[in-house]
Design an enzyme around this catalytic site. Structure first.
Site, PDB file in Angstrom:
ATOM      1  N   CYS A  53      -0.050  -0.981   4.469  1.00  0.00           N
ATOM      2  CA  CYS A  53      -1.268  -1.725   4.108  1.00  0.00           C
ATOM      3  C   CYS A  53      -2.091  -1.005   3.039  1.00  0.00           C
ATOM      4  CB  CYS A  53      -2.131  -1.961   5.344  1.00  0.00           C
ATOM      5  SG  CYS A  53      -1.234  -2.732   6.678  1.00  0.00           S
TER       6      CYS A  53
ATOM      7  N   HIS B 226      -5.981 -10.493   5.046  1.00  0.00           N
ATOM      8  CA  HIS B 226      -5.290  -9.211   4.866  1.00  0.00           C
ATOM      9  C   HIS B 226      -3.841  -9.408   4.405  1.00  0.00           C
ATOM     10  CE1 HIS B 226      -4.162  -5.120   5.273  1.00  0.00           C
ATOM     11  NE2 HIS B 226      -3.866  -5.091   6.556  1.00  0.00           N
TER      12      HIS B 226
END
Ligand code: COA
Length: 387
Positions: free
Chosen positions: A85, A333
């Site tokens: 991420c 996200h």
């Protein structure tokens, strides 16, 4: 820091379940938007860095940097950066380094992820591969599971409550309301979070960031080039650090060492202290992580993050506006794009034209985390060039 580098252009797509847009479409839209914002031609790009976690698993496409160069019509060197991420911020640092090294004077960092073309369980298996495959993913430990363990320890050691964690999501949804690109714009209350389905005890559905498609891009330039543009936003400091891949190898479950080390490096290179920071973009992949980020970045004492959030200090207009356009929870996200989206949002604030504008903001900090904290990147941006 020796050589100065600035952001001269930003661009992004909508974040959400974008079933009518392919990986290619997302890259094109964010890339073109950033070129238009900087008012430069694609031929001026000397290097391209692509933040992408797992297009092979999510969309069946590897060689994503070549795809991005192809789509954008760029012949300059194109390199993919993968750090789960944190892939977006690692691509940003690579672009920064290429300018500092003298290899480029204009570089694009673009992050992209297309996560919703596979099933929900398929997406979770792909995400879990960024943990330790042998010790975590193989026994079914997802990221929600890992952060649930972290949350339980924080509750046990410091008395952090489910209500305090819920408050993180409530504020992020409040901030996301005015963000035209956000996945979720609906207001929620603490009771909604607590009543939402349990994903991994103590984390409810509304404590979690969603599965998202999206792309975001920034254009960086050397001092000489950037000074010719209106409103360059300067990279004052940057830091990156690593920690163990698996959670069980760490001394503590309630702090992320990589965050502390990356922050130390970023503040040292910036020559700034925490009092100078007007706003934060932190990695709220799960609500507990925003609380821990506030502590590990040094904006409140260890164990006091829950109370800091409960007091409303993270809202726009209060002591330390955090995730002013919704963070990962409300903005969405798309993992490889998130770090770049954070930097776009800080840039809007420092240019003075953000929705939910923080009055008089001159400095902002982003924290982008890979996995359960095995990678952390911190950048400090400023509307002033500094010393
Ligand atoms: N916040 C708010 N709403 C959410 C949501 C979230 N995080 N995730 C899903 N929803 C909503 C959907 O929009 C949908 O609403 P609708 O019925 O009105 O259309 C509903 O909840 C069900 O969506 P679905 O996609 O079936 O949810 P899911 O149960 O498959 O997945 C999670 C929900 C929380 C498990 C999933 O989003 C998740 O795993 N998130 C974490 C991702 C992650 O680990 N990222 C890496 C971090 S390190």
């Amino acid at each position: 820091m020796s050589k100065k580098v600035a952001i001269i252009g930003i661009g992004q797509t909508h974040f959400g379940e974008l079933w009518d847009q392919s990986l290619r479409d997302l890259i094109l839209e964010a890339g073109i938007n950033s070129l238009k914002d900087a008012n430069i031609d694609r031929n001026q790009i000397n290097s391209l860095f692509v933040g992408n976690m797992s297009a092979g698993r999510f969309a069946g496409q590897e060689h994503v940097a070549a795809l991005a160069a192809d789509v954008l019509g760029v012949n300059a060197p194109a390199t993919r950066c993968e750090a789960a991420c944190a892939s977006g911020s690692v691509a940003f640092r690579a672009a920064y380094t290429s300018i500092v090294s003298g290899e480029s004077d204009i570089s694009m960092a673009i992050g992209v992820e297309k996560m919703t073309d596979i099933s929900g369980p398929g997406a979770l298996t792909s995400l879990a591969a960024a943990g330790d495959q042998e010790w975590e993913a193989a026994i079914g430990l997802t990221f929600a599971g890992l952060y649930a363990l972290i949350a339980r320890c924080h509750m046990h050691e410091y008395g952090t409550t489910s209500e305090q964690m819920a408050m993180v999501s409530v504020v992020n949804h409040e901030h996301g309301k005015n963000n035209p690109y956000a996945q979720f714009k609906n207001p929620i209350a603490v009771q909604d979070v607590l009543a939402s389905s349990m994903v991994a005890d103590p984390l409810h559905l509304l404590d979690c960031s969603p599965i998202t498609d999206g792309s975001a891009a920034v254009i960086l330039a050397s001092e000489e080039v950037a000074k010719k543009y209106n409103n360059p936003i300067w990279i004052l400091g940057t830091g990156q650090a690593a920690d163990t891949l698996a959670l069980h190898d760490r001394k503590s479950f309630t702090e992320l060492l990589a965050t502390k080390l990356a922050a130390k490096q970023a503040f040292a290179t910036a020559g700034a202290d925490r009092k100078a920071i007007d706003l934060l973009e932190v990695h709220d992949c799960f609500s507990i992580n925003e609380i821990i980020a506030l502590e590990d970045l040094g904006f409140c004492d260890k164990g006091k993050g829950g109370k800091f959030v409960e007091a409303g200090s993270i809202k726009v207009g209060k002591e330390l506006p955090t995730n002013t356009l919704g963070g990962l929870k409300a903005a969405g996200h798309p993992v490889g794009a998130t770090g770049i989206r954070q930097l776009c949002d800080i840039t809007k604030q420092l240019r003075g034209n953000a929705p939910n504008q923080v009055k008089g903001a001159t400095k902002g900090l982003n924290l982008n985390i890979g996995g359960s904290g095995a990678t952390a990147v911190v950048n400090i941006l400023s509307s002033d060039i500094g010393d």
